[in-house]
Write an enzyme that holds these catalytic residues in place. Structure first.
Site, PDB file in Angstrom:
ATOM      1  N   TYR A 123       0.835  -1.195   0.000  1.00  0.00           N
ATOM      2  CA  TYR A 123       0.000   0.000   0.000  1.00  0.00           C
ATOM      3  C   TYR A 123       0.881   1.260   0.000  1.00  0.00           C
ATOM      4  O   TYR A 123       0.823   2.084  -0.891  1.00  0.00           O
ATOM      5  CB  TYR A 123      -0.904   0.043   1.243  1.00  0.00           C
ATOM      6  CG  TYR A 123      -1.979  -1.027   1.330  1.00  0.00           C
ATOM      7  CD1 TYR A 123      -2.317  -1.823   0.245  1.00  0.00           C
ATOM      8  CD2 TYR A 123      -2.674  -1.220   2.523  1.00  0.00           C
ATOM      9  CE1 TYR A 123      -3.315  -2.796   0.360  1.00  0.00           C
ATOM     10  CE2 TYR A 123      -3.672  -2.189   2.635  1.00  0.00           C
ATOM     11  CZ  TYR A 123      -3.987  -2.972   1.556  1.00  0.00           C
ATOM     12  OH  TYR A 123      -4.966  -3.917   1.680  1.00  0.00           O
ATOM     13  N   SER A 156       6.146  -4.927   4.738  1.00  0.00           N
ATOM     14  CA  SER A 156       6.587  -5.942   5.706  1.00  0.00           C
ATOM     15  C   SER A 156       6.696  -7.293   5.024  1.00  0.00           C
ATOM     16  O   SER A 156       5.846  -7.647   4.190  1.00  0.00           O
ATOM     17  CB  SER A 156       5.603  -6.047   6.873  1.00  0.00           C
ATOM     18  OG  SER A 156       5.567  -4.838   7.586  1.00  0.00           O
ATOM     19  N   GLU A 240     -10.122  -5.787  10.825  1.00  0.00           N
ATOM     20  CA  GLU A 240      -9.312  -5.792  12.035  1.00  0.00           C
ATOM     21  C   GLU A 240     -10.066  -5.027  13.107  1.00  0.00           C
ATOM     22  O   GLU A 240      -9.852  -3.838  13.274  1.00  0.00           O
ATOM     23  CB  GLU A 240      -7.975  -5.113  11.737  1.00  0.00           C
ATOM     24  CG  GLU A 240      -6.851  -6.077  11.565  1.00  0.00           C
ATOM     25  CD  GLU A 240      -6.626  -6.943  12.790  1.00  0.00           C
ATOM     26  OE1 GLU A 240      -7.311  -7.983  12.917  1.00  0.00           O
ATOM     27  OE2 GLU A 240      -5.786  -6.592  13.604  1.00  0.00           O
TER      28      GLU A 240
END
Ligand SMILES: Cc1cc2nc3c(=O)[nH]c(=O)nc-3n(C[C@H](O)[C@H](O)[C@H](O)COP(=O)(O)OP(=O)(O)OC[C@H]3O[C@@H](n4cnc5c(N)ncnc54)[C@H](O)[C@@H]3O)c2cc1C
Lengths: 387, 375
Positions: A123, A156, A240
């Site tokens: 992103y 990540s 989330e």
């Protein structure tokens, strides 16, 4: 108000406890790959991996309360995670379930559940962080393919991933910057993709820059419609929600800090008897308990079928503050030795606290910064004008 | 699992809200607080008729017999309006009589409290301002069938309006040898005086006892054993005060948010600036969080859960640390008009001053958390 579980819910709790009793790796096996593989296989059979997902895609079809119970029981025994494909389970999977076509669902969902490989998330860009919608990674259609040129950053585990969920710009002339963004599912082994790991302040390298040079992606790898990438992303991140796992994580850290404060002596006293240390411990505990109960109120809302909105920023702000505070407190309690890292007898707990105190950015910056969370509350809940 | 209010409780909230909007607008409240008594007996009687004063009192004595969680919604609304009334004081005194008094004592005093004809309060603190048992020095001496009370109580809520006073007294040398005595305010030798204070919507007073004679039958429970009861009343008081503080803090924040949307400087509403919007967002986070703590505490009180006292102390510590700041921020974010008597935000700042020490400030409650949680 009523905090009791129904009989069915109690029965499910017993089922989870029995599962744990039977399958939880012993303490000495916690990092043993074979034991962990066995744990995950058993969890997969019990449908505890992807437990919230619908049954027809291979998930567990768990109710909201059952999800809570599962998380709680797992957290209580510090169980290894359920499944290994972290981002796949957290948001790639939910995005595919919501926006993917049949073929995409059949291809990717079982692999995410099985933990066949890792997904990473493309992103953020160098010039688009908090202001994600301003992203520029260029994407032009050429027949049945998209051609991607641009750069992502802070990705990540990019170096260990087989797939990336990527946001690109398919249109530059748009009224609103949120338009013209498209979501692609891209294999990382394309020769046009280059991954350059970035070392973080703790010394490790877990995230990376990812460069795209004439990367050709079949149009069928698009998730959702062209130009729909923003909605795909927002609804996936909205998955989330519950803060149960975070609360248990913080509670455990808190116990460790208290233990440290009891065992460490400063100027002839136990650190826990120093009034300012005491106060900081008590205040942190109070905040964690408030987080837990905030979570229960959010859960009540969900159980009534009301959607959760920006109020989840409340616990994100608490968590961000607590991650920093607990690390700082521990390092301060350790005094001069608190400055030492792994590698000498003098380093408390072999440098574990130092490592923890250098790790907060993952939570505090990685998931939307506190300033952004405050903007969300001020603008979406309090109705103040956008800045 | 349901961490929310029932439909009846939400209806009650709406009813209370409507009543207060109609009868106790902030203009009305400003008038009431400047009156002699500082509260409106007519409104008090109407609230009693509606059952709100006796909500948690036993049915056989004219109350509604409902749980504290139901009272919580009323308190959130009275707090929001800064409604001046001796509701909290009366509820605490009634709980003392209900839980620690015998049948005769309950029958004698509770009906008058439930129907609003009598106002009551709990007199605990003295010169030392100490919430520990040692702080109770007012002496009670047995004299035939009576007890004689001598000493002074301070910071007593609604001291001058209460008809009944539940007094914490010392009955022996042992630190915990304390008792609770119910005293009628017209007793000879009793004198209540108002103590002018910052928050006009909450009256505080001192009560002098110059050999006040009360029948021994007015002692709640057996003499010298009331410390656990008093502890309970302190916890209850802290809980009730915090519940009102939820509503008051929400309103203080709302007033400031509304102002920040209206006030234009540098060509835009000041609420666009992060120096304005972020403190408001932070306050929202804190209010929601101590709200969760106090909701849970009320539930735990109703259920008789062991964790109730701990939950109350966490909520009161959190509220005492943050609500006074909401008032200060609120005034500051208003600029010059915030400093005027005319604007309402200052009233909330003053409520923060009242609530901070009431039934224990943050220092007190953090110590209590430490002792309850085994730090
Ligand atoms: C450990 C870690 C892992 C990450 N993993 C991933 C990943 O896997 N995939 C991915 O795509 N991204 C990842 N990120 C990136 C992360 O999402 C961004 O770092 C984050 O969104 C902030 O963007 P930025 O770093 O560009 O900072 P900026 O947006 O430049 O922010 C810098 C500072 O300015 C402040 N700021 C910015 N805008 C405003 C505003 N409007 N009002 C007030 N203050 C403002 C911020 O709060 C911050 O303090 C990761 C980050 C970290 C730290």
């Amino acid at each position: 108000m009523d905090f009791q579980l129904s009989t069915e819910e109690e029965a499910f709790r017993d089922e989870v406890r029995a599962f744990i009793e039977q399958n939880l790796p012993s303490d000495s096996d916690r990092f043993n790959p074979a034991a962990l593989a066995n744990w995950n296989q058993k969890a997969r059979e019990a449908r505890y991996i992807g437990f919230a997902w619908p049954k027809d895609v291979g998930g567990g079809g768990g109710s909201i309360m059952q999800q809570v119970i599962l998380k709680e029981e797992m957290a209580k025994v510090k169980a290894p995670s359920l499944g290994t494909c972290f981002m796949g389970l957290a948001w790639v999977g939910p995005s595919i379930i919501q926006y993917g076509n049949e073929k995409q669902k059949q291809q990717y969902i079982p692999e995410i559940l099985d933990g066949a490989y890792q997904w990473c998330t493309g992103y953020s860009e160098p010039d688009s962080g908090s202001d994600l919608a301003s992203l520029k990674c260029k994407c032009v259609r050429d027949g049945d393919e998209y051609v991607v040129n641009g750069q992502k950053i802070w990705t990540s585990i990019a170096m260990w991933s087989k797939m990336i969920i990527l946001l690109v710009r398919t249109e530059t002339e748009v009224d609103q910057k949120h338009d013209g963004i498209t979501c692609l599912l891209v294999p990382m082994d394309d020769p046009g993709i280059e991954v350059r790991p970035i070392r973080n302040m703790g010394g490790g390298a877990v995230f990376a820059e990812v460069f795209f040079n004439e990367v050709r992606v079949p149009v069928e790898n698009r998730l959702g419609a062209e130009g729909q990438g923003w909605q795909v992303t927002i609804s996936a991140l909205a998955n989330e929600r519950s803060s149960i796992a975070e609360v248990y994580g913080l509670t455990r850290k808190m116990e460790d800090v208290k233990q440290l404060a009891r065992e460490t002596r400063r100027a002839g006293k136990r650190a826990i008897d120093i009034p300012s240390v005491r106060r900081r411990i008590l205040r942190a505990e109070m905040k964690i308990e408030a987080m837990r109960l905030n979570g229960q109120r959010f859960l009540t809302k969900q159980l009534k079928g009301e959607p959760l909105g920006s109020e989840t920023s409340i616990n994100k702000l608490h968590r961000a503050a607590l991650e920093v505070e607990l690390g700082e407190l521990a390092v301060e309690i350790n005094g001069s030795a608190g400055t030492l890292t792994k590698g000498s007898d003098e380093a408390p707990d072999d440098g574990a606290w130092a490592q923890f105190a250098l790790g907060w950015p993952e939570v505090v910056i990685g998931g939307g910064t506190p300033n952004i969370q405050k903007n969300i509350i001020a603008e979406r809940i309090l109705g103040l004008p956008k800045d | 699992m349901n961490f929310g209010f029932s439909e009846e409780q939400e209806l009650l909230r709406a009813e209370v809200r409507k009543f207060l909007d109609q009868n106790a607008s902030i203009e009305e409240t400003r008038k009431i607080v400047e009156s002699q008594e500082g509260f409106d007996r007519h409104l008090w009687n109407r609230m009693a008729e509606l059952g709100w004063v006796g909500l948690t009192m036993p049915e056989q004595h004219g109350g509604m017999g409902l749980g504290l969680v139901t009272l919580l919604v009323v308190l959130e609304e009275t707090g929001r309006s800064l409604f001046p009334s001796p509701l909290i004081s009366t509820v605490i005194a009634a709980k003392a009589i209900e839980r620690f008094g015998n049948d005769e004592q309950q029958a004698r005093w509770l009906p008058g409290l439930a129907d609003g004809s009598q106002v009551a309060t709990f007199a605990l603190l003295e010169q030392s301002d100490d919430l520990a048992a040692e702080g109770i020095e007012l002496t009670s001496t047995r004299d035939g069938d009576d007890v004689l009370l001598r000493g002074r109580k301070l910071y007593v809520p609604d001291a001058c309006t209460a008809n009944l006073i539940v007094v914490a007294v010392r009955s022996g040398a042992d630190p915990e040898a304390v008792s609770l005595v119910v005293v009628e305010s017209d007793a000879a030798g009793l004198e209540a005086t108002d103590l002018p204070a910052m928050d006009l919507s909450k009256r505080l007073g001192k009560i002098d006892f110059s050999d006040v004679r009360v029948p021994a039958a007015s002692v709640l429970g057996s003499p010298g054993t009331a410390w656990p009861a008093i502890r309970y009343l302190i916890d209850l008081g802290a809980a009730l005060v915090t519940a009102e503080t939820v509503g008051a803090a929400e309103q203080a924040n709302q007033i400031t948010v509304d102002f920040a949307k209206e006030r234009i400087q540098f060509g835009s509403p000041i609420g666009r600036f992060q120096g304005v919007k972020h403190p408001l967002a932070e306050m929202y986070v804190d209010i929601e969080s101590y709200k969760s703590l106090i909701y849970y505490a009320f539930w735990a009180l109703d259920e008789g859960e062991d964790g109730a006292a701990l939950a109350i102390s966490r909520a009161k510590a959190y509220a005492s640390e943050t609500f006074p700041e909401a008032g200060i921020n609120g005034v500051q974010l208003h600029g010059g008009v915030g400093y005027t008597w005319e604007y309402d935000i200052q009233l909330y700042l003053k409520r923060g001053k009242w609530m901070r020490p009431m039934f224990g400030d943050a220092n007190y409650h953090y110590d209590r958390i430490a002792s309850l949680g085994g730090l």
